[in-house]
Design a protein around this motif. Structure first.
Motif, short mmCIF file in Angstrom:
data_model
loop_
_atom_site.label_atom_id
_atom_site.label_comp_id
_atom_site.label_asym_id
_atom_site.label_seq_id
_atom_site.Cartn_x
_atom_site.Cartn_y
_atom_site.Cartn_z
N ILE A 52 -28.89 -13.60 8.17
CA ILE A 52 -27.58 -12.84 8.30
C ILE A 52 -27.87 -11.36 7.93
N VAL A 53 -27.70 -10.90 8.91
CA VAL A 53 -28.60 -9.53 9.07
C VAL A 53 -26.80 -8.37 8.36
N GLN A 54 -27.90 -7.42 7.25
CA GLN A 54 -26.14 -7.13 6.30
C GLN A 54 -26.87 -5.31 6.35
N VAL A 55 -25.84 -4.59 7.02
CA VAL A 55 -26.38 -3.20 7.03
C VAL A 55 -25.00 -2.66 5.77
N TYR A 56 -25.87 -1.72 4.93
CA TYR A 56 -25.15 -1.10 3.84
C TYR A 56 -25.96 0.25 4.02
N VAL A 57 -23.94 1.09 3.67
CA VAL A 57 -24.46 2.52 3.83
C VAL A 57 -23.49 3.33 2.59
N HIS A 58 -24.50 4.65 2.45
CA HIS A 58 -23.98 4.98 1.83
C HIS A 58 -23.19 6.67 1.88
N LYS A 59 -22.13 7.02 1.65
CA LYS A 59 -22.11 8.28 2.78
C LYS A 59 -22.50 9.63 1.77
N ALA A 60 -22.97 10.57 2.66
CA ALA A 60 -23.76 11.65 1.55
C ALA A 60 -22.75 12.77 0.79
N ASP A 62 -21.51 12.12 -1.32
CA ASP A 62 -20.36 11.80 -2.42
C ASP A 62 -20.50 10.82 -3.91
N ALA A 63 -21.30 12.17 -4.60
CA ALA A 63 -21.30 12.11 -5.76
C ALA A 63 -20.57 10.64 -6.76
N ASP A 64 -19.30 10.88 -5.91
CA ASP A 64 -18.75 9.74 -7.34
C ASP A 64 -18.78 7.99 -6.31
N GLY A 65 -19.54 8.34 -5.00
CA GLY A 65 -18.68 7.00 -4.69
C GLY A 65 -19.69 6.32 -4.94
N PRO A 66 -19.79 5.00 -5.02
CA PRO A 66 -20.55 3.62 -4.82
C PRO A 66 -22.04 4.31 -3.88
N LEU A 67 -23.07 3.81 -4.59
CA LEU A 67 -24.51 3.43 -4.43
C LEU A 67 -24.21 3.08 -3.03
N LYS A 68 -24.21 1.73 -3.16
CA LYS A 68 -23.65 1.24 -1.06
C LYS A 68 -23.17 0.81 -1.10
N THR A 69 -22.20 0.40 0.31
CA THR A 69 -21.18 -0.80 0.74
C THR A 69 -21.35 -1.25 1.75
N LEU A 70 -21.17 -2.39 1.86
CA LEU A 70 -21.31 -3.90 2.85
C LEU A 70 -20.51 -3.49 3.96
N ARG A 71 -21.23 -2.41 5.25
CA ARG A 71 -20.10 -2.45 6.58
C ARG A 71 -20.30 -2.74 7.68
N GLY A 72 -20.87 -3.89 7.80
CA GLY A 72 -21.53 -4.74 9.28
C GLY A 72 -22.19 -5.71 8.41
#
Length: 95
Positions: A52-60, A62-72
């Motif tokens: 299972i290949v997972q893609v995590y992203v971080h919004k540039a 966005d200091a208050d957002g999560p460090l990484k979020t599973l998006r696909g």
């Protein structure tokens, strides 16, 4: 709250995988664009298997957002010694 006893992806596998470098469908991404990642996955073991290949992203910026979020993610079944492509679409709302 305690840590999970068995985290996501925990378990035995009877083979091993090598995840290659992702290629992105666009080099310039606009607000409403959807992009596709193509990721080569090689089964380096001697048995067929599923990864299972997972893609995590971080919004540039966005200091208050999560460090990484599973998006696909995509499940790929790969024969022993073979390579397959995981194709994961990332929707516009993450850009």
């Amino acid at each position: 709250m305690s840590d999970p006893l068995f985290p996501f992806g925990f378990g035995l596998s009877y083979t091993t995988f090598l995840i290659g470098s992702a290629e992105i469908s666009k080099t310039e991404i606009k607000k409403d664009d959807v992009v596709q990642l193509t990721i080569p996955v090689t089964n380096t073991g001697r048995r067929d298997g599923t990864e299972i290949v997972q893609v995590y992203v971080h919004k540039a910026n966005d200091a208050d957002g999560p460090l990484k979020t599973l998006r696909g993610f995509q499940r790929v079944h790969i024969g022993a010694g073979e390579t397959a492509q995981a194709n994961i679409m990332l929707p516009q709302f993450i850009v």
